[in-house]
Each structure stands twice: as structure tokens, then as C-alpha cells.
Design a protein around this motif. Structure first.
Motif, mmCIF file in Angstrom:
data_model
loop_
_atom_site.group_PDB
_atom_site.id
_atom_site.type_symbol
_atom_site.label_atom_id
_atom_site.label_comp_id
_atom_site.label_asym_id
_atom_site.label_seq_id
_atom_site.Cartn_x
_atom_site.Cartn_y
_atom_site.Cartn_z
ATOM 1 N N TYR A 128 51.927 7.385 -6.047
ATOM 2 C CA TYR A 128 50.865 7.128 -4.736
ATOM 3 C C TYR A 128 50.738 8.093 -4.209
ATOM 4 O O TYR A 128 50.014 8.005 -2.765
ATOM 5 C CB TYR A 128 51.322 5.572 -4.229
ATOM 6 N N TYR A 161 58.056 18.963 -8.431
ATOM 7 C CA TYR A 161 57.923 17.816 -8.956
ATOM 8 C C TYR A 161 58.827 17.155 -10.053
ATOM 9 O O TYR A 161 59.263 17.890 -10.830
ATOM 10 C CB TYR A 161 56.449 18.085 -10.122
ATOM 11 N N ARG A 162 59.888 16.059 -9.353
ATOM 12 C CA ARG A 162 60.938 15.046 -10.156
ATOM 13 C C ARG A 162 61.897 16.608 -10.546
ATOM 14 O O ARG A 162 62.733 16.175 -11.191
ATOM 15 C CB ARG A 162 60.435 14.654 -11.342
ATOM 16 N N SER A 237 60.196 5.136 -14.686
ATOM 17 C CA SER A 237 59.112 6.745 -15.982
ATOM 18 C C SER A 237 60.453 6.908 -17.308
ATOM 19 O O SER A 237 61.446 8.171 -16.027
ATOM 20 C CB SER A 237 58.328 7.569 -15.571
ATOM 21 N N ASN A 241 55.598 13.381 -16.464
ATOM 22 C CA ASN A 241 54.023 13.674 -17.063
ATOM 23 C C ASN A 241 54.150 14.566 -16.700
ATOM 24 O O ASN A 241 54.226 16.440 -16.160
ATOM 25 C CB ASN A 241 53.364 13.132 -16.010
ATOM 26 N N PRO A 272 49.208 12.162 -18.517
ATOM 27 C CA PRO A 272 49.696 11.267 -18.256
ATOM 28 C C PRO A 272 50.593 11.009 -19.467
ATOM 29 O O PRO A 272 49.828 10.640 -20.040
ATOM 30 C CB PRO A 272 48.912 10.583 -17.899
ATOM 31 N N GLU A 278 50.981 5.852 -25.286
ATOM 32 C CA GLU A 278 50.160 4.948 -25.478
ATOM 33 C C GLU A 278 48.730 4.935 -27.227
ATOM 34 O O GLU A 278 49.177 4.132 -27.517
ATOM 35 C CB GLU A 278 49.044 4.263 -25.029
ATOM 36 N N LYS A 283 52.468 1.490 -26.966
ATOM 37 C CA LYS A 283 52.483 0.900 -26.176
ATOM 38 C C LYS A 283 53.152 -0.584 -26.261
ATOM 39 O O LYS A 283 52.373 -0.999 -27.352
ATOM 40 C CB LYS A 283 51.549 0.818 -25.301
ATOM 41 N N GLN A 296 53.313 -0.612 -19.131
ATOM 42 C CA GLN A 296 53.392 0.737 -18.533
ATOM 43 C C GLN A 296 53.630 1.235 -20.229
ATOM 44 O O GLN A 296 55.036 1.749 -20.359
ATOM 45 C CB GLN A 296 53.765 0.670 -17.718
ATOM 46 N N ALA A 297 53.483 2.531 -21.100
ATOM 47 C CA ALA A 297 53.979 3.116 -22.080
ATOM 48 C C ALA A 297 55.245 3.860 -21.251
ATOM 49 O O ALA A 297 56.010 4.713 -22.748
ATOM 50 C CB ALA A 297 52.762 3.549 -22.974
ATOM 51 N N GLU A 333 62.609 12.273 -17.576
ATOM 52 C CA GLU A 333 63.428 12.394 -15.792
ATOM 53 C C GLU A 333 64.543 11.690 -16.180
ATOM 54 O O GLU A 333 65.058 12.014 -15.070
ATOM 55 C CB GLU A 333 61.777 11.822 -16.090
#
Ligand code: FAD
Ligand code: EPU
Length: 337
Positions: A128, A161-162, A237, A241, A272, A278, A283, A296-297, A333
Motif C-alpha cells: 500500500y 522491489y522485494r 503473493s 509483479n 500485476p 487471472e 484464479k 487473489q490470483a 517471491e
């Protein structure tokens, strides 16, 4: 400190996979930790935090070291901000609640992320619109080979990122023992860039949000789509992404008009992975005791007694299909063991 034998790891991983560790020990002090990593009769070691970012695909023939160092303290206090040091074994969400109770701002958008404080820097946890790196001051870590304690500042961690130096150059070389955060005391910088947060605050009828309201909004959003691991085994996740070139994205848009994207740079966008998964029809798909979450796929789930290898094979099938249809490689991830 007792080294136990033949321990099921089912209660220690949020996927709820039942594999056995030959040896298991919980480290509650740095001295214990240094002592354990020096043990030469256990060369094969696995560091375990909250077990919320790992997929266990086989029994572990070695020593699992469960990080159980506890304690949270303010180490420097200024007019506008504080430095707070939390030990690695503190639960992340409990730490967020502690910050909220003390009116320290910065981690509210990261509410309800499972796992330990000490693991948060490994993949630079994010949600977020906020990443750990935004509040990270430094961390202490024991080097496994030398048992020396080293301090890493924000730059040295090379957060992305991650991603961090602990997943790259120093992978498997350090055990993080504490993390120090820089948190606001006044003039909190509320991060409401995520549309869903403002929509949720409106729903909650909050017009002048405080950090606690942001946290409540994030919790409500997360509970609406992410499965609670206590009820349905999962690791959040499963994939990152992917970032692709704008030219690749423009080509995909010719066939997939509604493909979403987020800007990354002049030449790249992030797509995403949940949308890609999906779109290829996975999904909500269930295969016996495992499958893809219905809300949440990006989240793979264990309905009860799934084997890690089944979930790994499903993840490979998803990766292959996404690659074939969109020519986009998607990377796990979750740490696969
Ligand atoms: P573990 O699974 O125990 O360990 C992960 C890896 O780090 C392993 O390789 C382990 O060996 C290593 N490790 C553990 N502790 C240490 C240590 N002290 N020093 C060195 N190495 C160590 N992540 C996000 O970023 N954002 C999210 O929004 C998010 N949402 C999630 C939602 C759900 C429902 C779940 C189940 C997971 C979610 N995650 C999210 C992923 C996960 O919560 C984070 O990656 C978390 O930081 C993992 O912490 P852990 O202690 O459980 O790690
Ligand atoms: N989407 C779909 N179908 C789905 C899921 C998502 O089409 O089934 C598309 C929608 O367009 C949606 C977009 O994907 O708007 C983004 O979905 P969401 O807001 O749920 O976020 P995400 O990209 O799937 C990422 C993180 C999460 C983090 C949230 C919120 C990664 C890999 N995941 O998920 O982190 O909580 O954003 O910031 O970056 C985790 O790392 O384990 C994790 C849960």
C-alpha cells in the motif's frame, strides 16, 4: 537452549506444509545464536522466522534455527522522530501495533504483514505504497562464517522491489538480529496514494485520518482479499509483479486492451501478475488440496494436506503458461526449499 530432533515444521510455516526437520533449535539470545552457528556437527542450517515466505518441498536434513530474539526499545528520542530498535524475533504486526500505540508513524501501511521484524529487510517488505526501506535506519546481523556482528545502514542494504543485499551478494551469509527504525512523532506523513485506502477511509466515514485509521483501512482491505494463513495455508503473493519494457507492453495492449500497468521508469512498466494469472484462467482453480485463491490470483493456497512439491509444480505450470501467452517470465517471491 535445547536441540530437538525430528520436528514437524507444519506449525512453523504459513503454507502449513508438513515436512520434518532432523534438528530444531530456538535462539532467544545473540550468544545462543552465535553458539549454534558455530556448531560444526550441523553444517546444513535453515534460518526460520515466521515461516510466511517459504515453500517447503522436502524434509530438511539439517538444523533449523528458529529466530526468537525479543525486545523493542526507543534508543534515541528527538522532538520530531525516534529511533526504535526491535529484535529480530518480534512479530511484525505486533511491532506495528506497538508503534501505533505509542503514536510513532511510518509503518501503518505495513499493517498485518505476517512474519518477523528480522526478516522484513530480507525482501524489503512492502504494501500500500510503503516499503520497509522508507522507515529503515539500520540493522544488525551476525555473519554465519565468522560469528561477528555487523551493522548495515540503509544504503548498504541495497533495497529494491522485494529485494536487498541479503537476497543477492550476501544471500545465506548473515542472520539479522535486530532492526532499527526511524519513525515520526509529529507531523506524520500519511501515505494514501493507494486509491483503495482513500475509498476504505470514506467507507469508514473517517474525514481526518490518523495513523491508526490508515492501519485500520489497510487491515480491512487486506482481510477482504488475502486469505488468513490460520484458516487457509498460503505465503502471500507467490510471484513478484514483473517489470517489462513499454514497447512489450504496447504490443500486449493490442490484444489485451484492459491490461493494467504501473509506471516504473521512462522505458518500463510493472504489470500485476495477479491480472496475468487471472487472464489465463487460473484464479480460483482447485486441484485437490491445493490451488489458486479465489479472491487473489497471485496467492497459491493449501486447503489442508497439500505437498510442497504439488504447489511448486502448480507454480511452474502458471509460470510456463504466462510465458507462453504474454512472453513475460514471472519470478517466485516465495523462498523455495
Ligand atoms: P520466513 O518465511 O521465516 O523466512 C523467509 C526467508 O528469510 C527464508 O529464506 C529464511 O531463511 C530467511 N530468514 C528468516 N529470518 C531471517 C533472519 N533473521 N536473518 C536472515 N535470514 C532470515 N510480504 C510483503 O512484502 N508484503 C505483503 O503485503 C505481504 N503480505 C503477506 C500476506 C500473507 C497472508 C502472507 C502469508 C505473507 C505475506 N508477505 C508479504 C510475505 C511475508 O510475510 C514477508 O516476506 C515476511 O517478511 C516474511 O517473514 P518471515 O519471518 O515469516 O520469514
Ligand atoms: N489483479 C487481478 N486479479 C487478481 C489479483 C490482482 O486482476 O486476482 C490485478 C488488479 O488489476 C489489481 C492489481 O492486480 O488492481 C493489483 O492487485 P493488489 O492491489 O491486490 O496487489 P498485488 O499487486 O497483487 C502487491 C504485493 C502485495 C501487497 C499488495 C498491496 C507483490 C508481489 N505483491 O500485490 O504483497 O500486499 O500489492 O500493496 O508485489 C506479498 O508480497 O506477499 C504481498 C501480499
Amino acid at each position: 537452549m535445547q536441540i530437538k530432533q525430528n520436528i514437524s515444521l507444519k506449525p512453523f510455516n504459513t503454507f502449513g506444509i508438513d515436512v520434518t526437520a532432523d534438528y530444531f533449535v530456538s535462539a532467544a539470545t545473540i550468544e545462543d545464536l552465535k553458539h549454534i552457528i558455530a556448531l560444526t556437527d550441523h553444517p546444513n542450517k535453515l534460518i526460520l522466522g515466521g515461516g510466511s515466505n517459504m515453500l517447503l518441498t522436502q524434509d530438511f536434513n539439517g538444523l533449523v534455527i528458529h529466530i526468537n530474539l525479543k525486545g523493542i526499545e526507543v534508543i534515541e528520542d528527538y522532538d520530531d522522530y525516534v529511533l526504535v530498535k526491535a529484535q529480530a524475533g518480534e512479530n511484525w504486526h505486533d511491532f506495528v501495533l506497538w508503534c501505533l500505540n505509542n503514536n510513532y508513524g511510518g509503518v501503518e501501511n505495513l499493517s498485518l504483514i505476517p512474519g518477523n521484524v528480522g526478516t522484513a529487510p530480507i525482501q524489503n517488505i512492502g504494501a500500500y505504497g510503503v516499503e520497509l526501506k522508507d522507515v529503515f535506519h539500520s540493522c544488525e546481523a551476525v555473519e554465519i562464517n565468522t560469528q561477528n556482528l555487523k551493522t548495515f545502514n540503509n544504503t548498504e542494504c541495497q533495497f529494491g522491489y522485494r529485494n536487498s543485499v541479503f537476497k543477492q551478494e550476501f544471500k545465506g551469509q548473515f542472520i539479522i538480529t535486530s532492526v532499527t527504525f526511524k519513525l515520526s512523532k509529529t507531523h506524520h506523513n500519511l501515505n494514501m496514494n493507494y486509491g483503495a485506502i482513500t475509498a476504505e477511509l470514506e467507507k469508514m466515514k473517517v474525514s481526518n485520518p490518523k495513523i491508526k485509521d490508515i492501519s485500520n483501512a489497510v487491515i480491512a482491505i487486506r482481510e477482504s482479499k488475502l486469505p488468513n494463513p490460520k484458516i487457509l495455508g498460503n505465503s502471500g503473493s507467490f510471484f513478484k509483479n514483473p517489470v517489462i519494457s513499454k514497447s512489450h507492453f504496447n504490443k500486449l495492449q493490442e490484444n489485451f486492451k484492459d491490461i493494467p500497468s504501473y509506471p516504473v521508469s521512462e522505458t518500463e512498466v510493472k504489470v500485476p501478475a495477479g491480472w496475468l494469472i487471472e487472464k489465463i484462467g487460473f484464479k480460483g482453480k482447485r486441484f485437490g488440496d491445493y490451488g489458486v485463491h479465489k479472491n487473489q490470483a497471485l496467492v497459491l493456497v493449501n486447503y489442508g494436506n497439500a505437498k510442497g512439491i504439488d504447489i511448486l509444480n502448480l507454480s511452474r505450470l502458471i509460470q510456463d503458461t504466462v510465458l507462453r501467452i504474454f512472453e513475460i517470465p514471472i519470478e517466485a517471491e516465495v523462498n523455495i526449499l
